[in-house]
Design a protein around this motif. Structure first.
Motif, mmCIF file in Angstrom:
data_model
loop_
_atom_site.group_PDB
_atom_site.id
_atom_site.type_symbol
_atom_site.label_atom_id
_atom_site.label_comp_id
_atom_site.label_asym_id
_atom_site.label_seq_id
_atom_site.Cartn_x
_atom_site.Cartn_y
_atom_site.Cartn_z
ATOM 1 N N CYS A 138 0.835 -1.204 0.000
ATOM 2 C CA CYS A 138 0.000 0.000 0.000
ATOM 3 C C CYS A 138 0.870 1.254 0.000
ATOM 4 C CB CYS A 138 -0.928 -0.014 1.213
ATOM 5 S SG CYS A 138 -1.763 1.558 1.537
ATOM 6 N N LEU A 142 1.584 3.847 -3.168
ATOM 7 C CA LEU A 142 1.200 5.246 -2.973
ATOM 8 C C LEU A 142 2.368 6.171 -3.322
ATOM 9 C CD1 LEU A 142 -1.237 6.862 -2.037
ATOM 10 C CD2 LEU A 142 -0.286 6.851 0.267
ATOM 11 N N PHE A 273 -2.896 4.142 -7.796
ATOM 12 C CA PHE A 273 -3.481 4.766 -6.600
ATOM 13 C C PHE A 273 -4.660 3.937 -6.090
ATOM 14 C CE2 PHE A 273 -6.524 7.684 -4.576
ATOM 15 C CZ PHE A 273 -5.733 8.167 -3.554
ATOM 16 N N SER A 276 -3.438 0.863 -4.338
ATOM 17 C CA SER A 276 -2.906 1.196 -3.021
ATOM 18 C C SER A 276 -4.034 1.309 -1.996
ATOM 19 C CB SER A 276 -2.133 2.515 -3.089
ATOM 20 O OG SER A 276 -1.704 2.922 -1.808
#
Length: 297
Positions: A138, A142, A273, A276
């Motif tokens: 994650c 990001l 994104f 994530s």
């Protein structure tokens, strides 16, 4: 005979064997699967594979839809999802092999690395803590999404238009796809990480599509076959998505191939994104479940 012809032949043969196995499974189980609602399953599967072709991934969308509407037994869900992925990823691979002139050495090397990672590396990765992997992925995705955004805004040089890798970049690509193939065995999708890696190594964003799709297609032949042999699938649900999934793929593939480099780069940023956020939500959801279990007297 070119490398691409061999890959295409492998996809066609693998797809044919899979369909024969799946149809045979359906014949054995059709009486107990007669109540399976194929219309909502087919619609969810078609939409999920439309999104999958854009790089977003299909498993999370299907799982959410099937669980919300209580369409498939949780015990049969992993095998069913794997089987539903086979024909869609095979069609994706066939489309993008002819649409993108990716370097054959790069393609074959990274596909073989993913398959090797799924079979050999899984023994190591299966012992890793899934929650920690989700949290790390994650954060990493990001950061990468932020770097890509900076590149699009001309704040940081990133990406490129190369369709192949060589030297240390090829080695990095092989190592990365080996890891991503291994991570697939514990439920971490390959699409977004592979797309990210290819982009960071300076390749054209479109080059990620045949690499990640061929990787998953060949992986899914083996994983789905294993679930069929163990009779751990809903074959009726798998058959309907074997039809609607490729339809969604063809529609999405036309959209992807019509995008220019700038729009495609924005798509990649969005996918990374989104993945994530999805990783974080999966981590948070499982953490809450564990807390509830531990709190139960």
């Amino acid at each position: 005979m070119t490398v691409f012809t061999v890959i295409q032949a492998g996809l066609l043969v693998g797809g044919g064997v899979f369909i024969a196995m799946l149809f045979n499974s359906w014949r054995k189980n059709r009486s107990q699967e007669a109540q399976t609602k194929i219309l909502p399953i087919g619609l969810i599967g078609g939409f999920a594979n439309f999104c999958d072709t854009l790089g977003v991934g299909s498993f999370a969308i299907k799982t959410a839809g099937y669980k919300q509407l209580k369409l498939i037994d949780d015990q049969l869900l992993p095998g069913t999802l794997n089987c539903q992925a086979v024909m869609s990823t095979a069609v994706q691979s066939l489309i993008f092999l002819t649409a993108v002139d990716v370097d054959p050495v790069t393609l074959v090397s990274m596909v073989l690395a993913a398959c090797f990672g799924a079979t050999v590396g899984a023994r190591l990765v299966s012992g890793w803590d899934r929650q920690l992997i989700r949290l790390v992925m994650c954060g990493a995705l990001l950061v990468v999404a932020g770097l890509m955004l900076a590149g699009q805004l001309k704040l940081f040089p990133l990406g490129g238009e190369e369709l192949g890798l060589s030297g240390w970049k090829l080695a990095a690509g092989i190592a990365g796809n080996f890891l991503f193939g291994a991570l697939m065995t514990i439920g971490i999708g390959l699409y977004a990480p592979c797309m990210t890696l290819v982009y960071l190594l300076g390749m054209h964003p479109l080059a990620a599509f045949p690499i990640m799709m061929c990787s998953c297609a060949f992986l899914s032949f083996f994983s789905a076959g294993s679930f069929i042999r163990k009779n751990r699938i809903n074959s009726r649900a798998a058959l309907i998505v074997a039809i609607t999934g490729p339809i969604g793929v063809v529609i999405a593939a036309y959209l992807v191939k019509s995008l220019d480099l700038q729009l495609l780069a924005w798509l990649v940023i969005g996918v990374v994104f989104y993945t994530s956020v999805t990783m974080y939500r999966s981590w948070a959801s499982e953490r809450r479940e564990l807390e509830l279990v531990n709190a139960t007297p």
